[in-house]
Design a protein around this motif. Structure first.
Motif, PDB file in Angstrom:
ATOM      1  N   TRP A 198       0.715  -1.277   0.173  1.00 35.69           N
ATOM      2  CA  TRP A 198       0.023   0.005   0.112  1.00 35.69           C
ATOM      3  C   TRP A 198       0.803   1.258   0.102  1.00 35.69           C
ATOM      4  O   TRP A 198       0.703   2.311  -0.894  1.00 35.69           O
ATOM      5  N   ALA A 199       1.904   1.337   0.666  1.00 34.86           N
ATOM      6  CA  ALA A 199       2.764   2.518   0.808  1.00 34.86           C
ATOM      7  C   ALA A 199       3.480   2.861  -0.238  1.00 34.86           C
ATOM      8  O   ALA A 199       3.837   4.005  -0.659  1.00 34.86           O
ATOM      9  N   ALA A 219      -4.727   4.657   0.980  1.00 31.76           N
ATOM     10  CA  ALA A 219      -4.604   4.566   2.307  1.00 31.76           C
ATOM     11  C   ALA A 219      -4.539   5.995   3.118  1.00 31.76           C
ATOM     12  O   ALA A 219      -5.397   5.930   4.136  1.00 31.76           O
ATOM     13  N   ILE A 220      -3.809   6.967   2.707  1.00 31.72           N
ATOM     14  CA  ILE A 220      -4.063   8.283   3.701  1.00 31.72           C
ATOM     15  C   ILE A 220      -5.393   8.949   3.586  1.00 31.72           C
ATOM     16  O   ILE A 220      -5.944   9.250   4.506  1.00 31.72           O
ATOM     17  N   SER A 221      -6.206   8.538   2.488  1.00 33.94           N
ATOM     18  CA  SER A 221      -7.685   9.020   2.360  1.00 33.94           C
ATOM     19  C   SER A 221      -8.446   8.375   3.368  1.00 33.94           C
ATOM     20  O   SER A 221      -9.292   8.945   3.918  1.00 33.94           O
ATOM     21  N   PRO A 225       0.386  11.664   6.130  1.00 35.77           N
ATOM     22  CA  PRO A 225       1.539  10.793   5.345  1.00 35.77           C
ATOM     23  C   PRO A 225       2.661  11.085   5.958  1.00 35.77           C
ATOM     24  O   PRO A 225       3.297   9.889   5.681  1.00 35.77           O
ATOM     25  N   LEU A 226       2.997  11.454   6.876  1.00 28.53           N
ATOM     26  CA  LEU A 226       4.172  11.546   7.638  1.00 28.53           C
ATOM     27  C   LEU A 226       4.263  10.185   8.251  1.00 28.53           C
ATOM     28  O   LEU A 226       5.607   9.582   8.418  1.00 28.53           O
ATOM     29  N   LEU A 227       3.452   9.775   8.933  1.00 26.35           N
ATOM     30  CA  LEU A 227       3.363   8.665   9.787  1.00 26.35           C
ATOM     31  C   LEU A 227       3.045   7.356   9.255  1.00 26.35           C
ATOM     32  O   LEU A 227       3.033   6.247   9.931  1.00 26.35           O
ATOM     33  N   LEU A 228       2.715   7.299   7.695  1.00 27.48           N
ATOM     34  CA  LEU A 228       2.185   6.133   7.041  1.00 27.48           C
ATOM     35  C   LEU A 228       3.416   5.160   7.053  1.00 27.48           C
ATOM     36  O   LEU A 228       3.083   4.098   7.420  1.00 27.48           O
TER      37      LEU A 228
END
Length: 332
Positions: free
Chosen positions: A181-182, A191-193, A264-267
């Motif tokens: 996913w990332a 994923a972020i959405s 997004p920073l912690l994904l």
């Protein structure tokens, strides 16, 4: 023996048979001037704390950021500023990574805002019915909003992990394969959405619910007498009545999408999270600013990015205002 009660306007002489001395005309004039000053100045005194706080923590940082954007300033030498004019703006505008961040921010904003508001509108419509334990359900829906962005992002990072993630386990269980996913350009944005939708749907649901409850019940009764079904009442009564609220939530959600940072920073976290992935596939403008200012230490371009974000927000606000004006004109 009957006694008569003096009326309100009856004259009662002061004790001792002597009259009260008249007030000094100069003192009366001073009191009148003081009263007029208080009447005119009090409103400004009441709102002054807000403007003082806004000036100290809002306006001054904004103007100082604009001043820094016109200089070359490094994190290691904050006391050394070199005037470069518009070079910082020219630098970021000719940087392909900046436009990648703009595109990512726009796509993630659309992918998170549209489903979020549609789901929130549907949930608000359901919660408007007479349900058992309605307060409990409203509290449950608002719970994700009360969760910190760090906690939500870390939990969903475990869900979307490439190896051992809960979602990949479920996909493999039903035979749909394995997804990284990332590292995918679209899967990372999805994923972020999902994180954004999970956090903010309940907040918008309660806004819509409050707006729906403010719609006069006579409109629904008249529509029901005309033979309108519940779906027709929703489309013909609820939606038109919620147009100002819908435009408000669109503006707020757009501003929030422009400020996406924690998700997004912690994904993935670490170096990849600070750069928005190995190919900047989910780098937003806020992450791009963070990378320039804190990882690279170039505060001038970072300040220019901040002002570019402000310009984009003003453009989006102007577009929303024009759309709202068109909708109001067409409704009349």
């Amino acid at each position: 023996m009957a006694t008569s009660t003096p009326t309100r306007d009856a004259y009662a002489p002061p004790p001792g048979g002597s009259q009260q001395p008249q007030a000094d005309p100069r003192r009366q004039a001073w009191r009148r001037r003081l009263w007029r000053f208080d009447d005119k100045a009090s409103p400004y005194a009441y709102i002054a704390p807000f403007f003082l706080v806004f000036g100290a923590f809002g306006l001054y940082p904004l103007l100082y950021t604009g001043w820094i954007a016109l200089h070359r300033v490094e994190m290691t030498g904050l006391d050394r500023m070199e005037w470069v004019g518009w070079d910082n703006f020219d630098k970021i505008l000719h940087d392909s990574e900046f436009w990648t961040a703009v595109t990512n921010t726009f796509l993630i904003g659309v992918m998170s805002t549209v489903p979020q508001l549609l789901v929130a509108l549907g949930l608000a419509h359901l919660l408007n019915y007479k349900l058992r334990a309605s307060t409990f359900w409203r509290t449950v829906i608002l719970t994700p909003y009360a969760t910190s962005v760090a906690s939500a992002a870390l939990v969903f990072a475990l869900v979307f992990r490439a190896d051992g993630g809960l979602l990949n386990w479920a996909l493999e269980f039903v035979g749909l394969g394995h997804t990284n996913w990332a590292n995918g350009h679209w899967t990372s944005k999805i994923a972020i959405s999902v994180i954004v939708i999970w956090r903010w749907t309940g907040y918008n649901t309660l806004i819509y619910l409050a707006a729906i409850q403010a719609v006069p019940s006579d409109l629904y009764e008249a529509a029901s007498l005309d033979g309108a079904s519940r779906w027709q009442q929703f489309r013909k009564v609820t939606i038109p009545s919620l147009r100002p609220t819908i435009l408000f939530t669109i503006v707020i959600s757009t501003i929030g999408s422009m400020q996406l940072f924690g998700e997004p920073l912690l994904l993935e976290g670490g170096t990849l999270g600070a750069t928005g992935g190995n190919e900047n596939q989910y780098e937003t403008l806020s992450v791009y600013l963070y990378n320039y200012g804190w990882n690279l230490g170039h505060l001038g371009p970072a300040a220019a990015v901040a002002w570019a974000m402000l310009a984009l927000l003003l453009i989006i606000a102007a577009v929303n205002w024009l759309i709202g004006r068109f909708v109001r004109t067409s409704a009349v």
